[in-house]
Structures are given as structure tokens and as C-alpha cells.
Design an enzyme around this catalytic site. Structure first.
Site, short mmCIF file in Angstrom:
data_model
loop_
_atom_site.label_atom_id
_atom_site.label_comp_id
_atom_site.label_asym_id
_atom_site.label_seq_id
_atom_site.Cartn_x
_atom_site.Cartn_y
_atom_site.Cartn_z
CE LYS A 13 50.54 -7.41 46.12
NZ LYS A 13 52.12 -7.03 45.88
NE ARG A 88 50.51 -3.71 51.89
CZ ARG A 88 49.86 -3.65 50.34
NH1 ARG A 88 48.86 -3.88 49.51
NH2 ARG A 88 50.54 -3.74 49.09
NE ARG A 127 53.76 -0.61 39.03
CZ ARG A 127 52.95 -0.96 40.09
NH1 ARG A 127 52.50 -2.24 40.23
NH2 ARG A 127 53.56 0.00 41.36
NE ARG A 157 50.96 2.32 42.34
CZ ARG A 157 50.89 0.64 43.42
NH1 ARG A 157 50.28 -0.33 41.61
NH2 ARG A 157 51.12 0.80 44.01
NE ARG A 168 55.25 0.04 46.83
CZ ARG A 168 55.21 0.81 45.55
NH1 ARG A 168 55.99 1.36 44.71
NH2 ARG A 168 54.36 -0.58 45.04
P1 AP5 Z 1 51.84 -5.38 38.95
O1 AP5 Z 1 51.71 -6.54 38.55
O2 AP5 Z 1 51.69 -4.41 39.09
O3 AP5 Z 1 52.79 -5.62 40.61
P2 AP5 Z 1 52.06 -5.52 42.28
O4 AP5 Z 1 52.36 -7.07 42.91
O5 AP5 Z 1 50.82 -5.70 41.68
O6 AP5 Z 1 52.90 -5.16 42.65
P3 AP5 Z 1 51.65 -3.21 43.44
O7 AP5 Z 1 53.18 -2.25 43.32
O8 AP5 Z 1 50.94 -2.48 42.87
O9 AP5 Z 1 51.96 -4.16 44.63
P4 AP5 Z 1 51.68 -3.00 45.82
O10 AP5 Z 1 51.42 -4.64 47.19
O11 AP5 Z 1 53.22 -2.62 46.81
O12 AP5 Z 1 50.90 -1.55 45.76
P5 AP5 Z 1 49.68 -1.98 46.44
O13 AP5 Z 1 48.55 -1.06 45.01
O14 AP5 Z 1 48.88 -3.17 46.52
O15 AP5 Z 1 53.53 -5.84 38.53
C1 AP5 Z 1 54.42 -4.82 38.39
C2 AP5 Z 1 54.97 -5.09 36.53
O16 AP5 Z 1 55.56 -5.88 36.48
C3 AP5 Z 1 54.88 -4.25 36.14
O17 AP5 Z 1 54.92 -3.09 34.87
C4 AP5 Z 1 53.73 -4.96 35.22
O18 AP5 Z 1 53.10 -5.07 33.50
C5 AP5 Z 1 55.03 -6.38 35.32
N1 AP5 Z 1 54.83 -7.71 35.34
C6 AP5 Z 1 54.26 -8.67 35.97
N2 AP5 Z 1 55.03 -9.97 35.86
C7 AP5 Z 1 55.89 -9.44 34.75
C8 AP5 Z 1 56.04 -10.93 34.83
N3 AP5 Z 1 55.72 -12.33 34.81
N4 AP5 Z 1 57.85 -10.64 34.19
C9 AP5 Z 1 57.73 -9.68 33.52
N5 AP5 Z 1 57.38 -8.20 34.37
C10 AP5 Z 1 56.23 -8.79 34.88
O19 AP5 Z 1 49.83 -0.73 47.17
C11 AP5 Z 1 49.84 0.48 47.09
C12 AP5 Z 1 50.09 1.08 48.71
O20 AP5 Z 1 48.28 1.45 49.14
C13 AP5 Z 1 50.77 0.66 49.92
O21 AP5 Z 1 52.27 0.95 50.11
C14 AP5 Z 1 50.06 1.09 50.83
O22 AP5 Z 1 50.07 2.40 51.41
C15 AP5 Z 1 48.58 1.43 50.68
N6 AP5 Z 1 47.87 -0.24 50.79
C16 AP5 Z 1 47.71 -1.33 49.87
N7 AP5 Z 1 47.00 -2.04 50.88
C17 AP5 Z 1 46.68 -1.67 51.67
C18 AP5 Z 1 46.59 -2.72 52.81
N8 AP5 Z 1 46.29 -3.77 53.13
N9 AP5 Z 1 47.05 -2.21 53.96
C19 AP5 Z 1 47.65 -1.34 54.19
N10 AP5 Z 1 47.86 -0.27 53.28
C20 AP5 Z 1 47.53 -0.65 51.96
#
Ligand code: AP5
Length: 212
Positions: A13, A88, A127, A157, A168
Site C-alpha cells: 500500500k 480499517r 523491509r 519497524r 497483524r
Molecule cells: P509496503 O509498501 O511497505 O507495504 P504496506 O502495505 O504499506 O505495509 P504496512 O506494513 O505499512 O501496512 P500496515 O497496514 O500493516 O501498516 P500501517 O503502517 O498502516 O511494502 C512492504 C515491503 O514489500 C517493502 O519492503 C517494499 O519495498 C516491498 N514491496 C512492495 N511492493 C513490492 C513488490 N511488488 N515486489 C516486491 N517487494 C515489494 O499500520 C501500522 C499500525 O498502525 C497498525 O498495526 C495499527 O496498530 C496502526 N494503525 C494504522 N492505521 C490504523 C487505522 N486506520 N486504525 C487503527 N489502527 C491503525
């Protein structure tokens, strides 16, 4: 244009969201990034969010909604945005629809990025993230210690540890995956295969959003 990127942790994402925003000329709004800044700067919201994030649980809706509403009220979000990691839960989706409708707007498209679990676990375990620009790098293929884009030292992270990744993924299945149906029923859902190179996935994403 107002676009939501939906999908499990590690599906891409953030990677795809930043590229799509460059293409569309609108801001990338990631609640995970906003929350990590709040934790880093020890704000009241950060103090409330920290323990949930470390455990891989969702931060309570009222806390995230406060943060998101503040961000959406900023001038750069007036003409559109790509939301990454929000909503979410169904209450978050309802609250977003209500806030946008108050100002005469609505969500234009919700893109569900689809990748098998074993691929996301592998991506997250390798990552490296930039705390300044939000870009991520796969350590397996390329292991810079500094962000090639802005020179900031990269970090892993806290929630990218195997047991927290599993938690997660469970939380995604229980609380966030039902949003696919929610948006499908509203005629907004677009499904994209997230397997393949970053550019290849971006091409599919741009095509889907522009042809919606
Ligand atoms: P990346 O692009 O970083 O993936 P992502 O989907 O953004 O993963 P996240 O871990 O950031 O998502 P998340 O939803 O768990 O975390 P968030 O920060 O929102 O890609 C991942 C890896 O793959 C990278 O190394 C990248 O280089 C690689 N990659 C990407 N595309 C590729 C491809 N095509 N081929 C190969 N490699 C590739 O949330 C964190 C925490 O915050 C949550 O657990 C929760 O506690 C809280 N939180 C956030 N938002 C909310 C909400 N709305 N409500 C409640 N709690 C929330």
C-alpha cells in the site's frame, strides 16, 4: 480524486500509494505514518496509540479518527488524496463517508491489493523503512543503510517481527477484510493483483483507477 488502498500488511500500500500520488498530483495520507510520527514525538495521540501498535492491534477508532480528520482538513487534501491504511474497520469507513458527505464529496475508488500471505510475510521481514520520506526498501535484494532518496538512516519497524506480523495478519482478516464487501456493495471496489514487480503493479493500479 479520492482513492483508498486496501490490503493486508506488507501488500504494498505504501509503495504503490506514493507512486500513485506522484502520478495523480495528490497527497498520500497513511494513518500508520501519522501514528508513528505521533509516537515518535510523544504527543497525546502517540501515547494512546503506542501499546496497540507494538502489539500489532488496531488503535481505537476515536483516536485514529481524530488524527485523520485533522489531516484531511489541511489545504492540500481539498482536491483529493490517496488513503493508505484507513479505513480499517466498518465504523471508520462510515465516519469517513459522513465526513466527506458533509463537504459534498465522496470516495471515488477503493483498490484492494491482493497478495498471498507467504509473500507479505517475506516482504515485511525484509523491509527497511525511511522515517523521513516513508519509502521502503527490500533488504533481501538491496540493503542500503541510508535512504537513497534523502539520506536518512533507515530502520526496521518494531512491528515487523514475525510474531507481530502474524498478529497483524489476523487482525486484518477479522477487522479489515470485511471492508472489501462493504465497498463492493457500494460499487467502489477494484481488485488488483499485487504480485509482480513494483512498476508492473503500479501500471495495473493506474489503469484500474483511471478506467473506474
Ligand atoms: P509496503 O509498501 O511497505 O507495504 P504496506 O502495505 O504499506 O505495509 P504496512 O506494513 O505499512 O501496512 P500496515 O497496514 O500493516 O501498516 P500501517 O503502517 O498502516 O511494502 C512492504 C515491503 O514489500 C517493502 O519492503 C517494499 O519495498 C516491498 N514491496 C512492495 N511492493 C513490492 C513488490 N511488488 N515486489 C516486491 N517487494 C515489494 O499500520 C501500522 C499500525 O498502525 C497498525 O498495526 C495499527 O496498530 C496502526 N494503525 C494504522 N492505521 C490504523 C487505522 N486506520 N486504525 C487503527 N489502527 C491503525
Amino acid at each position: 480524486m479520492r482513492v483508498i488502498l486496501l490490503g493486508p500488511p506488507g501488500v504494498g500500500k505504501g509503495t504503490q500509494g506514493l507512486l500513485l500520488c506522484e502520478h495523480l498530483g495528490i497527497p498520500h495520507i497513511a494513518t500508520g505514518d501519522l501514528l508513528r510520527f505521533a509516537v515518535k514525538w510523544k504527543t497525546e495521540i502517540g501515547k494512546k496509540a503506542q501499546s496497540y501498535m507494538e502489539a500489532g492491534e488496531l488503535v481505537p477508532d476515536d483516536v485514529v479518527l481524530e488524527l485523520l480528520k485533522t489531516r484531511l482538513s489541511q489545504p492540500d487534501a481539498k482536491n483529493g488524496f490517496v488513503l493508505d491504511g484507513f479505513p480499517r474497520t466498518i465504523p471508520q469507513a462510515d465516519a469517513l463517508a459522513a465526513s466527506l458527505s458533509e463537504i459534498g464529496h465522496h470516495v471515488d475508488a477503493v483498490v484492494s491489493l491482493e497478495v498471498p500471505d507467504d509473500v507479505v510475510v517475506q516482504r515485511l521481514s525484509s523491509r527497511a523503512s525511511c522515517p523521513t520520506c516513508g519509502r521502503t526498501y527490500a533488504m533481501k535484494d538491496f540493503a542500503p543503510s541510508q535512504c537513497p532518496s534523502d539520506g536518512t538512516t533507515l530502520f526496521q519497524r518494531d512491528d515487523d517481527k514475525p510474531d507481530v506480523i502474524r498478529k497483524r495478519l489476523d487482525v486484518f482478516r477479522d477487522q479489515t477484510a470485511p471492508l472489501r464487501r462493504y465497498y463492493e456493495e457500494r460499487g467502489l471496489l477494484l481488485k488488483i493483483d499485487g504480485v509482480g514487480g513494483v512498476d508492473e503493479v503500479q501500471e495495473r493500479l493506474v489503469k484500474a483507477v483511471e478506467n473506474r
